[in-house]
Scaffold this active site. Structure first.
Site, mmCIF file in Angstrom:
data_model
loop_
_atom_site.group_PDB
_atom_site.id
_atom_site.type_symbol
_atom_site.label_atom_id
_atom_site.label_comp_id
_atom_site.label_asym_id
_atom_site.label_seq_id
_atom_site.Cartn_x
_atom_site.Cartn_y
_atom_site.Cartn_z
ATOM 1 N N ASP A 114 -28.704 3.070 16.427
ATOM 2 C CA ASP A 114 -29.361 1.968 15.734
ATOM 3 C C ASP A 114 -28.574 1.588 14.484
ATOM 4 O O ASP A 114 -28.823 2.111 13.410
ATOM 5 C CB ASP A 114 -30.787 2.396 15.372
ATOM 6 C CG ASP A 114 -31.631 1.294 14.784
ATOM 7 O OD1 ASP A 114 -31.286 0.125 14.959
ATOM 8 O OD2 ASP A 114 -32.647 1.614 14.142
ATOM 9 N N GLU A 144 -31.450 -5.622 8.090
ATOM 10 C CA GLU A 144 -32.542 -5.616 9.078
ATOM 11 C C GLU A 144 -33.539 -4.502 8.820
ATOM 12 O O GLU A 144 -34.750 -4.669 9.057
ATOM 13 C CB GLU A 144 -31.965 -5.479 10.495
ATOM 14 C CG GLU A 144 -32.990 -5.650 11.618
ATOM 15 C CD GLU A 144 -33.721 -4.367 12.001
ATOM 16 O OE1 GLU A 144 -34.770 -4.466 12.671
ATOM 17 O OE2 GLU A 144 -33.268 -3.261 11.632
ATOM 18 N N GLU A 145 -33.064 -3.368 8.322
ATOM 19 C CA GLU A 145 -33.930 -2.209 8.177
ATOM 20 C C GLU A 145 -34.943 -2.346 7.035
ATOM 21 O O GLU A 145 -35.850 -1.509 6.912
ATOM 22 C CB GLU A 145 -33.090 -0.935 7.968
ATOM 23 C CG GLU A 145 -32.197 -0.561 9.149
ATOM 24 C CD GLU A 145 -32.987 -0.085 10.367
ATOM 25 O OE1 GLU A 145 -34.228 -0.110 10.311
ATOM 26 O OE2 GLU A 145 -32.355 0.303 11.359
#
Length: 352
Positions: A114, A144-145
């Site tokens: 990921d 994104e995280e």
């Protein structure tokens, strides 16, 4: 292996082991760079150099005020492609140096699953599609995280394509539906006093505990496709001593939504103390995605950049690895699955 050799080897050598070695090395080199959210510059620099040397036309898009924290676009020509492969370069903490497992079957380390391993697969697949004159592009985003800052910025650039293939660990299955999310912060304000005399004050911690218990015990909505809405409290802070009535307390949590975010926010506010302040940090509705005949599908509960990529093109979600290995101290991915992902991305690009 030199950076510029990754794609050269892929196009000049047909043996499976040569492609596998190039892919493994690319994943390892990319994951050696710590790219915890906010610190993505090194990974962007690395991929920009690699793709430029492989005759891709690259463009960096600044995201926020930090110098060098950019999205990276790559195109085979000056015109927008029909298909855009995209994933994120940032990772969750803590950094874990990558390595090959003792049995040689998998890669271990932060980002191998990921989502840097996915980024490597997309590069390899895009190169194969480009060699077949299929109009394809690449987009690697930051943030994104945490808050999808990169995807939000990418949507503002005005680029439009027919399809956006987003990469997350989906066990090599196209996602047909995914839950939405509401990320929230609660702040409670109390009146300090001596804990031996609770009647002289008001505990912000006690108020917040009641609020959180209400949220955790609440019967949240369900849907036939996505199952039950779930709530998680991730951070709690408050008070300053065991013998002092707490003056302040706060919490941050997330609700994985199976109905529209607007409804979830309404229910959230209806289950807390009227004086508790609610801040909605981010939200998105459940997503229903394009599927393709002949490819397996599934439904996922995790979030992605998909809600912000829809304005760029019709989204699909697909990637190797399991979400259950992501964000863990044992993050890993099977080398066989990385190879299968390259093949699947090529197959998907040709079908689309």
């Amino acid at each position: 292996m030199k950076k510029q050799d990754y794609l050269k080897n892929l196009t000049q050598v047909v043996q499976q082991d040569a492609q596998t070695n190039a892919l493994i090395q690319l994943v390892l080199d990319l994951c050696k760079i710590d790219a915890t959210t906010g610190n993505e510059k090194g990974s962007v620099d690395f991929l920009e150099s690699l793709l430029t040397k492989s005759n891709w036309k690259t463009k960096r898009q600044p995201v926020g005020p930090e110098k060098g924290r950019d999205n990276l676009w790559a195109f085979a020509s000056d015109t927008a492609p029909a298909i855009l492969f995209t994933t994120h370069l940032d990772t969750v903490p803590n950094y874990i140096s990558p390595k090959i497992s003792e049995d040689g079957q998998s890669l271990i380390g932060r980002g191998v699953c990921d989502a840097k391993g996915i980024a490597a697969c997309m590069i390899m697949a895009a190169e194969q599609l480009r060699q077949q004159n299929i109009s394809v592009g690449l987009l690697f985003v930051v943030g994104e995280e945490t808050n999808s800052a990169g995807a939000k910025a990418a949507a503002q650039l005005g680029i439009r394509v027919k399809y956006v293939v987003n990469g997350e660990p989906t066990q090599l299955k196209l996602v047909r539906a995914m839950k939405g999310i509401v990320v929230f912060e609660l702040k409670a304000k109390g009146v300090a006093g001596h804990s031996a005399y609770p009647e002289v004050g008001h505990s912000a911690v006690h108020q917040l505990i009641t609020d959180l218990n209400n949220l955790l015990q609440f019967d949240w909505p369900s849907s036939d496709d996505l199952g039950k809405t779930t709530c998680n409290i991730g951070v709690i802070q408050g008070g300053n001593a065991h013998n002092v009535i707490a003056e302040e307390a706060s919490a941050i949590g997330s609700i994985r939504a199976t109905v529209k975010a607007e409804k979830i926010i309404e229910l959230l506010k209806g289950n807390i103390h009227p004086k508790t302040v609610v801040n909605i940090l981010s939200s998105s509705d459940p997503q229903y995605l394009k599927v393709v005949d002949g490819l397996d599908t599934n439904v996922v509960s995790f979030g992605s950049d998909i809600p912000y990529l829809r304005s760029i093109g019709e989204p699909l979600l697909l990637g190797p690895g399991s979400i259950l290995d992501a964000h863990t101290v044992h993050e890993q991915i099977q080398i066989e699955d990385l190879n299968k992902a390259v093949e699947l991305y090529v197959k998907l690009g040709m079908k689309l």
